[in-house]
Scaffold this motif. Structure first.
Motif, PDB file in Angstrom:
ATOM      1  N   LEU A 167      36.771  41.283  38.197  1.00 22.64           N
ATOM      2  CA  LEU A 167      37.215  42.321  39.154  1.00 22.64           C
ATOM      3  C   LEU A 167      38.619  42.602  39.143  1.00 22.64           C
ATOM      4  O   LEU A 167      39.039  43.608  39.478  1.00 22.64           O
ATOM      5  CB  LEU A 167      36.457  41.912  40.473  1.00 22.64           C
ATOM      6  N   TYR A 168      39.513  41.252  38.957  1.00 23.18           N
ATOM      7  CA  TYR A 168      41.123  41.515  38.861  1.00 23.18           C
ATOM      8  C   TYR A 168      41.467  42.498  37.927  1.00 23.18           C
ATOM      9  O   TYR A 168      42.783  43.058  37.913  1.00 23.18           O
ATOM     10  CB  TYR A 168      41.822  40.246  38.750  1.00 23.18           C
ATOM     11  N   PHE A 169      40.781  42.743  36.898  1.00 20.18           N
ATOM     12  CA  PHE A 169      41.280  43.724  35.672  1.00 20.18           C
ATOM     13  C   PHE A 169      40.689  45.127  35.834  1.00 20.18           C
ATOM     14  O   PHE A 169      40.787  45.661  34.972  1.00 20.18           O
ATOM     15  CB  PHE A 169      40.828  43.032  34.525  1.00 20.18           C
ATOM     16  N   ILE A 170      40.080  45.195  37.020  1.00 20.99           N
ATOM     17  CA  ILE A 170      39.299  46.576  37.150  1.00 20.99           C
ATOM     18  C   ILE A 170      40.285  47.468  38.136  1.00 20.99           C
ATOM     19  O   ILE A 170      40.684  46.978  39.213  1.00 20.99           O
ATOM     20  CB  ILE A 170      38.061  46.683  37.856  1.00 20.99           C
ATOM     21  N   ASP A 171      41.123  48.548  37.844  1.00 17.87           N
ATOM     22  CA  ASP A 171      41.626  49.391  38.629  1.00 17.87           C
ATOM     23  C   ASP A 171      40.962  50.198  39.504  1.00 17.87           C
ATOM     24  O   ASP A 171      41.360  50.302  40.671  1.00 17.87           O
ATOM     25  CB  ASP A 171      42.597  50.496  37.779  1.00 17.87           C
ATOM     26  N   ASP A 172      39.861  50.732  39.295  1.00 17.45           N
ATOM     27  CA  ASP A 172      38.982  51.512  40.280  1.00 17.45           C
ATOM     28  C   ASP A 172      37.792  51.095  40.463  1.00 17.45           C
ATOM     29  O   ASP A 172      36.650  51.071  39.775  1.00 17.45           O
ATOM     30  CB  ASP A 172      38.763  53.046  39.698  1.00 17.45           C
ATOM     31  N   LEU A 173      37.608  50.164  41.528  1.00 15.91           N
ATOM     32  CA  LEU A 173      36.502  49.416  41.873  1.00 15.91           C
ATOM     33  C   LEU A 173      35.436  50.367  42.325  1.00 15.91           C
ATOM     34  O   LEU A 173      34.194  50.041  42.219  1.00 15.91           O
ATOM     35  CB  LEU A 173      36.701  48.122  42.926  1.00 15.91           C
ATOM     36  N   ASP A 174      35.740  51.413  43.118  1.00 17.41           N
ATOM     37  CA  ASP A 174      34.823  52.429  43.602  1.00 17.41           C
ATOM     38  C   ASP A 174      33.914  52.894  42.364  1.00 17.41           C
ATOM     39  O   ASP A 174      32.655  53.104  42.463  1.00 17.41           O
ATOM     40  CB  ASP A 174      35.513  53.678  44.619  1.00 17.41           C
ATOM     41  N   LEU A 175      34.638  53.086  41.314  1.00 21.83           N
ATOM     42  CA  LEU A 175      33.995  53.858  40.327  1.00 21.83           C
ATOM     43  C   LEU A 175      33.109  52.771  39.545  1.00 21.83           C
ATOM     44  O   LEU A 175      31.725  53.179  39.108  1.00 21.83           O
ATOM     45  CB  LEU A 175      35.042  54.404  39.265  1.00 21.83           C
ATOM     46  N   LEU A 176      33.296  51.653  39.311  1.00 19.46           N
ATOM     47  CA  LEU A 176      32.734  50.462  38.984  1.00 19.46           C
ATOM     48  C   LEU A 176      31.326  50.274  39.622  1.00 19.46           C
ATOM     49  O   LEU A 176      30.521  50.054  39.170  1.00 19.46           O
ATOM     50  CB  LEU A 176      33.573  49.126  38.998  1.00 19.46           C
ATOM     51  N   GLU A 235      52.050  37.159  28.328  1.00 22.29           N
ATOM     52  CA  GLU A 235      51.247  36.907  27.336  1.00 22.29           C
ATOM     53  C   GLU A 235      49.976  36.205  27.704  1.00 22.29           C
ATOM     54  O   GLU A 235      48.799  36.518  27.482  1.00 22.29           O
ATOM     55  CB  GLU A 235      52.024  35.901  26.242  1.00 22.29           C
ATOM     56  N   VAL A 236      50.250  35.215  28.700  1.00 26.76           N
ATOM     57  CA  VAL A 236      49.082  34.606  29.381  1.00 26.76           C
ATOM     58  C   VAL A 236      48.037  35.592  30.016  1.00 26.76           C
ATOM     59  O   VAL A 236      47.058  35.462  30.030  1.00 26.76           O
ATOM     60  CB  VAL A 236      49.564  33.563  30.197  1.00 26.76           C
ATOM     61  N   ALA A 237      49.003  36.541  30.892  1.00 28.18           N
ATOM     62  CA  ALA A 237      47.893  37.489  31.455  1.00 28.18           C
ATOM     63  C   ALA A 237      47.302  38.496  30.519  1.00 28.18           C
ATOM     64  O   ALA A 237      46.131  38.680  30.918  1.00 28.18           O
ATOM     65  CB  ALA A 237      48.949  38.300  32.443  1.00 28.18           C
ATOM     66  N   ASN A 238      48.076  38.885  29.494  1.00 34.72           N
ATOM     67  CA  ASN A 238      47.204  39.662  28.447  1.00 34.72           C
ATOM     68  C   ASN A 238      46.083  38.982  27.957  1.00 34.72           C
ATOM     69  O   ASN A 238      45.028  39.735  27.584  1.00 34.72           O
ATOM     70  CB  ASN A 238      48.165  40.171  27.390  1.00 34.72           C
ATOM     71  N   GLN A 239      46.167  37.718  27.432  1.00 32.95           N
ATOM     72  CA  GLN A 239      45.273  36.871  26.847  1.00 32.95           C
ATOM     73  C   GLN A 239      44.081  36.648  27.963  1.00 32.95           C
ATOM     74  O   GLN A 239      42.900  36.593  27.533  1.00 32.95           O
ATOM     75  CB  GLN A 239      45.451  35.628  26.163  1.00 32.95           C
ATOM     76  N   LEU A 240      44.134  36.466  28.972  1.00 30.71           N
ATOM     77  CA  LEU A 240      43.197  36.402  30.284  1.00 30.71           C
ATOM     78  C   LEU A 240      42.258  37.652  30.255  1.00 30.71           C
ATOM     79  O   LEU A 240      40.994  37.476  30.443  1.00 30.71           O
ATOM     80  CB  LEU A 240      43.640  35.989  31.435  1.00 30.71           C
ATOM     81  N   SER A 241      43.186  38.817  30.283  1.00 31.10           N
ATOM     82  CA  SER A 241      42.542  39.954  30.491  1.00 31.10           C
ATOM     83  C   SER A 241      41.852  40.537  29.418  1.00 31.10           C
ATOM     84  O   SER A 241      40.713  41.002  29.263  1.00 31.10           O
ATOM     85  CB  SER A 241      43.305  41.140  30.837  1.00 31.10           C
ATOM     86  N   CYS A 242      42.373  40.323  28.094  1.00 34.61           N
ATOM     87  CA  CYS A 242      41.697  40.717  26.687  1.00 34.61           C
ATOM     88  C   CYS A 242      42.130  39.899  25.677  1.00 34.61           C
ATOM     89  O   CYS A 242      43.023  40.196  24.807  1.00 34.61           O
ATOM     90  CB  CYS A 242      42.298  42.448  26.532  1.00 34.61           C
ATOM     91  N   PRO A 243      41.497  38.762  25.453  1.00 35.42           N
ATOM     92  CA  PRO A 243      41.937  37.783  24.403  1.00 35.42           C
ATOM     93  C   PRO A 243      41.892  38.629  23.098  1.00 35.42           C
ATOM     94  O   PRO A 243      40.641  39.302  22.630  1.00 35.42           O
ATOM     95  CB  PRO A 243      40.924  36.640  24.428  1.00 35.42           C
ATOM     96  N   SER A 244      42.712  38.221  22.197  1.00 32.46           N
ATOM     97  CA  SER A 244      42.909  38.830  20.878  1.00 32.46           C
ATOM     98  C   SER A 244      43.558  37.813  19.837  1.00 32.46           C
ATOM     99  O   SER A 244      44.353  37.132  20.137  1.00 32.46           O
ATOM    100  CB  SER A 244      43.681  39.928  20.792  1.00 32.46           C
ATOM    101  N   GLY A 245      43.014  37.844  18.594  1.00 34.20           N
ATOM    102  CA  GLY A 245      43.652  37.016  17.632  1.00 34.20           C
ATOM    103  C   GLY A 245      43.413  35.649  17.716  1.00 34.20           C
ATOM    104  O   GLY A 245      42.354  35.358  18.264  1.00 34.20           O
ATOM    105  N   GLU A 246      44.136  34.809  16.881  1.00 31.84           N
ATOM    106  CA  GLU A 246      43.644  33.525  16.839  1.00 31.84           C
ATOM    107  C   GLU A 246      44.094  32.764  18.167  1.00 31.84           C
ATOM    108  O   GLU A 246      43.309  31.686  18.534  1.00 31.84           O
ATOM    109  CB  GLU A 246      44.608  32.892  15.782  1.00 31.84           C
ATOM    110  N   ASN A 247      45.054  33.227  18.702  1.00 33.08           N
ATOM    111  CA  ASN A 247      45.437  32.799  20.162  1.00 33.08           C
ATOM    112  C   ASN A 247      44.107  33.045  21.253  1.00 33.08           C
ATOM    113  O   ASN A 247      43.931  32.306  22.119  1.00 33.08           O
ATOM    114  CB  ASN A 247      46.723  33.275  20.691  1.00 33.08           C
ATOM    115  N   GLY A 248      43.634  34.296  20.877  1.00 36.06           N
ATOM    116  CA  GLY A 248      42.477  34.931  21.807  1.00 36.06           C
ATOM    117  C   GLY A 248      41.239  33.874  21.606  1.00 36.06           C
ATOM    118  O   GLY A 248      40.785  33.638  22.932  1.00 36.06           O
ATOM    119  N   VAL A 249      41.042  33.186  20.448  1.00 38.56           N
ATOM    120  CA  VAL A 249      39.947  32.493  20.355  1.00 38.56           C
ATOM    121  C   VAL A 249      40.165  31.061  21.145  1.00 38.56           C
ATOM    122  O   VAL A 249      39.287  30.642  21.875  1.00 38.56           O
ATOM    123  CB  VAL A 249      39.734  32.121  18.841  1.00 38.56           C
TER     124      VAL A 249
END
Length: 219
Positions: A126-135, A8-22
């Protein structure tokens, strides 16, 4: 924390959502304030420039960019989280709503005009990007000749000591990131490590240094 808590912590760090995300957005501002301020200083946005930021969170720490580019400039924010994008639009529109464009979605699929961006900022992205070459290929196409980039990231060793990083984080050696930038014709690549001590809610002091990675696209 158990495995589900860490996920849950990892998910919120990558894409915060809802009240916990705020709440996560506010906490991330506290822990990343020095890092983002240093990165903005390295980017040095000026009046009239078009600046693109990937992963701006709630936008509170991006206010200096909007102020710097002024009425003749443009600020584009790419945010994967709808919760954070909504927060950012509210906060940044209080400064200069006419120059702000907040886009929601994956930065690898974003519709950004080519050769129009003067500077790009991405902190803890950058930790949440699968394809750095494409980015990096896309960024190179977005930037004007001589356009510059600034990435802020925590060191590999520090991330590996954080148990939540096992869930969805792409932890890469700094040398690998630099090599991929060079392969996309970025020049003037420079990495600076900055030491920082952060106090936890319990009052403990943690060593949370960061790396500021800068480069520019060849003219």
């Amino acid at each position: 924390m158990n495995k589900n808590d860490l996920k849950e912590v990892a998910n919120q760090l990558s894409c915060p959502s809802g009240e916990n995300g705020v709440l996560f957005g506010e906490r991330m501002n506290e822990s990343n304030a020095v890092m983002i301020s240093r990165c903005i200083s390295c980017l040095s946005p000026v009046n009239g420039e078009a600046i693109l930021e990937i992963g701006l969170g709630n936008g509170a720490l991006s206010c200096p960019i909007v102020e710097a580019v002024g009425n003749e400039g443009r600020y584009i924010g790419l945010e994967h989280s709808e919760t954070m994008a909504s927060e950012a639009l509210t906060i940044l529109s209080q400064i200069n709503p006419e120059i702000i464009d907040i886009k929601i979605g994956n930065c690898l699929e974003a519709d950004i005009p080519q050769r129009k961006i003067n500077g790009l900022l991405a902190v803890n992205v950058l930790y949440f990007i699968d394809d750095l070459d494409l980015l990096f290929q896309k960024i190179a196409n977005w930037l004007v000749a001589g356009g510059r980039i600034v990435f802020g990231l925590r060191p590999q060793g520090l991330l590996q000591r954080m148990p939540f990083s096992e869930h969805g984080f792409n932890i890469r050696p700094l040398d690998e990131i630099i090599e991929k930038l060079a392969a996309r014709k970025f020049a003037n690549i420079h990495a600076e490590y900055i030491s920082e001590d952060i106090k936890s809610p319990q009052g403990d002091t943690n060593q949370m240094g960061f790396v500021v990675l800068t480069a520019s696209i060849e003219k």
